[in-house]
Scaffold this active site. Structure first.
Site, short mmCIF file in Angstrom:
data_model
loop_
_atom_site.label_atom_id
_atom_site.label_comp_id
_atom_site.label_asym_id
_atom_site.label_seq_id
_atom_site.Cartn_x
_atom_site.Cartn_y
_atom_site.Cartn_z
N CYS A 313 0.87 -1.19 0.00
CA CYS A 313 0.00 0.00 0.00
C CYS A 313 0.90 1.24 0.00
O CYS A 313 1.73 1.42 0.90
CB CYS A 313 -0.86 -0.07 1.26
SG CYS A 313 -1.43 1.48 1.91
N CYS A 316 0.81 3.57 3.01
CA CYS A 316 1.36 2.92 4.21
C CYS A 316 2.89 2.88 4.09
O CYS A 316 3.62 3.08 5.06
CB CYS A 316 0.85 1.50 4.34
SG CYS A 316 -0.95 1.36 4.22
P1 FAD Z 1 -1.89 -6.30 12.54
O1 FAD Z 1 -1.89 -4.85 12.95
O2 FAD Z 1 -1.45 -6.60 11.15
O3 FAD Z 1 -0.99 -7.06 13.61
C1 FAD Z 1 -0.58 -8.44 13.48
C2 FAD Z 1 -0.43 -9.02 14.88
O4 FAD Z 1 0.58 -8.29 15.61
C3 FAD Z 1 -1.69 -8.88 15.73
O5 FAD Z 1 -2.55 -9.97 15.56
C4 FAD Z 1 -1.16 -8.80 17.14
O6 FAD Z 1 -0.95 -10.07 17.68
C5 FAD Z 1 0.19 -8.16 16.98
N1 FAD Z 1 0.16 -6.72 17.31
C6 FAD Z 1 -0.69 -5.79 16.84
N2 FAD Z 1 -0.36 -4.57 17.30
C7 FAD Z 1 0.72 -4.74 18.08
C8 FAD Z 1 1.54 -3.85 18.84
N3 FAD Z 1 1.31 -2.53 18.85
N4 FAD Z 1 2.57 -4.36 19.54
C9 FAD Z 1 2.83 -5.68 19.51
N5 FAD Z 1 2.11 -6.57 18.80
C10 FAD Z 1 1.07 -6.11 18.09
N6 FAD Z 1 -3.17 0.38 7.66
C11 FAD Z 1 -3.90 1.52 7.49
O7 FAD Z 1 -5.12 1.48 7.47
N7 FAD Z 1 -3.26 2.74 7.37
C12 FAD Z 1 -1.90 2.86 7.38
O8 FAD Z 1 -1.36 3.95 7.23
C13 FAD Z 1 -1.13 1.66 7.54
N8 FAD Z 1 0.22 1.71 7.54
C14 FAD Z 1 0.93 0.54 7.64
C15 FAD Z 1 2.32 0.60 7.58
C16 FAD Z 1 3.07 -0.57 7.64
C17 FAD Z 1 4.57 -0.49 7.57
C18 FAD Z 1 2.41 -1.83 7.77
C19 FAD Z 1 3.20 -3.11 7.83
C20 FAD Z 1 1.03 -1.89 7.84
C21 FAD Z 1 0.27 -0.71 7.77
N9 FAD Z 1 -1.11 -0.73 7.82
C22 FAD Z 1 -1.83 0.42 7.68
C23 FAD Z 1 -1.83 -1.99 8.11
C24 FAD Z 1 -2.09 -2.14 9.65
O9 FAD Z 1 -0.91 -1.91 10.40
C25 FAD Z 1 -2.56 -3.54 10.00
O10 FAD Z 1 -1.59 -4.47 9.60
C26 FAD Z 1 -3.89 -3.90 9.35
O11 FAD Z 1 -4.85 -2.92 9.70
C27 FAD Z 1 -4.38 -5.29 9.82
O12 FAD Z 1 -4.50 -5.29 11.22
P2 FAD Z 1 -4.69 -6.59 12.10
O13 FAD Z 1 -5.62 -6.25 13.21
O14 FAD Z 1 -5.07 -7.72 11.20
O15 FAD Z 1 -3.31 -6.92 12.78
#
Ligand code: FAD
Length: 388
Positions: A313, A316
């Protein structure tokens, strides 16, 4: 958020959550004005750089269905709500060829004497600086592309996060490894939580089309995990201390022409409100810690900045690059500044590229916005609970 606000933010921070909230309240508007200034609002990156760690199409989900877990039934939404549109960059915001326009020309000529840009040897960089000198890179106006909900999610983003966390597998058993590992983890988790805060705070309500805070999403991603909230504050302390450290050496920097005095006074009004006790970096890599551990830490963080090239993305990736570069710059300042060597300290600051400086202040702004948003979410939470 089940946090005792009178407690220090961490073992290496002599400042409480409450104190950071107060500092943040004082600097918020000046910091916002600073990152909206012409000097600080442009960032340079290569949007088409090949992911250096794995074959992009091999085992990583690259299709739109990856995003379906965030908003259900994407297909029924209008085209301008699709993840590739939400996560795209505003075409108008590119510098490209037009960057020769008056408004931005100073970015290229900055600054006389070629102070910025030269890389020092040996490598003291915690991030990949290649994008800043790469001719394929484009300039993007950050203010035209706010960090917000993009719909990016599913297996692809989860695997990126997992690769980033895996960089924390220090093998060394030497003294200090545990502390270094803990700090590395907190930095990454704080970044992750800050991104989660922004995507919840500036979230698309698909029923009304409005961008607004989404309390439920915030609680699920960040609010229900006090350690994640604490890690945002930890990161705030890290960047604040790096800014505090470079303040005496900024007077040599030239922000060019008409912008010079304005930008300098905005920087001053932010940094003068920070203090040295906010973070104690000397506790992290103590004297007995060998330089191997510090080198390891630096290389691992550099890999994190390179992993950003694997993010599909665009928006992102942009904000991921800005923030990992901002953290890398603060680590360079915190750990490569030798307190005995005034000339050496000036040298580190003079050799920062303008994009490292831009990233440093924008990352601080991201954390500052997160801290403000957390306070707002707490109020929303309280009023929801009280109305039950
Ligand atoms: P994810 O956030 O993908 O997390 C995966 C797992 O990590 C979770 O199941 C949990 O076990 C663990 N986890 C989650 N948060 C934490 C934490 N803070 N500390 C430790 N462990 C944790 N999405 C947008 O909408 N806007 C953006 O600008 C954006 N920027 C991004 C930038 C990057 C570099 C990346 C890699 C992703 C970005 N995303 C963005 C996507 C977003 O971060 C999430 O990955 C997405 O929303 C899916 O979220 P999820 O709840 O499936 O778990």
């Amino acid at each position: 958020c089940q946090i005792d606000k009178d407690e220090p933010v961490g073992a290496t921070c002599d400042v409480t959550f409450k104190e950071i909230n107060e500092i943040n309240r004082q600097i918020r508007s000046d910091l916002l004005a600073l990152v909206h200034s012409d000097f600080f609002k442009y960032f340079k990156l290569d949007l088409y750089k090949q992911c250096p760690f794995w074959n992009d199409n091999d085992g990583y989900c690259v299709n739109r269905a990856c995003a379906v877990d965030v908003v259900e039934e994407w297909d029924t939404l209008p085209a301008y709500w699709q993840p590739e549109v939400l996560g795209g960059l505003d075409n108008e915001s590119f510098g490209g060829e037009n960057i020769a326009s008056d408004e931005c020309a100073f970015l290229d000529q900055l600054c006389e004497g070629q102070k910025n840009g030269a890389l020092s040897k040996p490598d003291v960089n915690y991030c990949d600086l290649e994008d800043f000198s790469n001719e394929k890179s484009v300039l993007v106006d950050l203010t035209a592309n706010p960090e917000r909900f993009t719909g990016y999610g599913g297996m692809q983003s989860t695997q990126i996060w997992s690769s980033i966390y895996k960089e924390n597998c220090f093998s060394s058993e030497q003294a200090g490894t545990c502390l270094a590992k803990n700090a590395f983890y907190r930095l990454i988790s704080g970044l992750h939580a800050s991104i989660g805060t922004h995507l919840s705070n500036d979230h698309l309500n698909t029923e009304t089309g409005a961008w607004e805070p989404n309390l439920e999403l915030f609680m699920a991603r960040v609010g229900n995990f006090p350690d994640r909230v604490a890690n945002i504050y930890f990161n705030y302390a890290v960047i604040a201390k790096a800014l505090w450290k470079i303040r005496p050496y900024l007077s040599h920097l030239d922000f060019c022409n008409a912008y010079h005095e304005d930008v300098k006074s905005m920087i001053n009004s932010v940094i003068t409100r920070l203090n040295s006790k906010i973070f104690n970096e000397d506790l992290l890599f103590k004297d007995q810690v060998t330089s191997t551990l510090k080198d390891d830490f630096r290389m691992r963080f550099k890999n994190v900045t390179k992993i950003m090239d694997c993010v599909h993305c665009d928006r992102c990736r942009l904000w991921g690059k800005v923030q990992t570069t901002g953290y890398a710059t603060s680590l360079k300042i915190l750990f490569e500044f030798d307190s005995e060597d005034e000339e050496g300290k000036q040298n580190v600051v003079d050799k920062l590229t303008k994009y490292e400086l831009i990233a440093l202040f924008n990352t601080f702004d991201r954390l500052s916005k997160s801290v403000e948003a957390i306070t707002n979410f707490e109020k929303m939470y309280d009023s929801t609970v009280n109305s039950m």
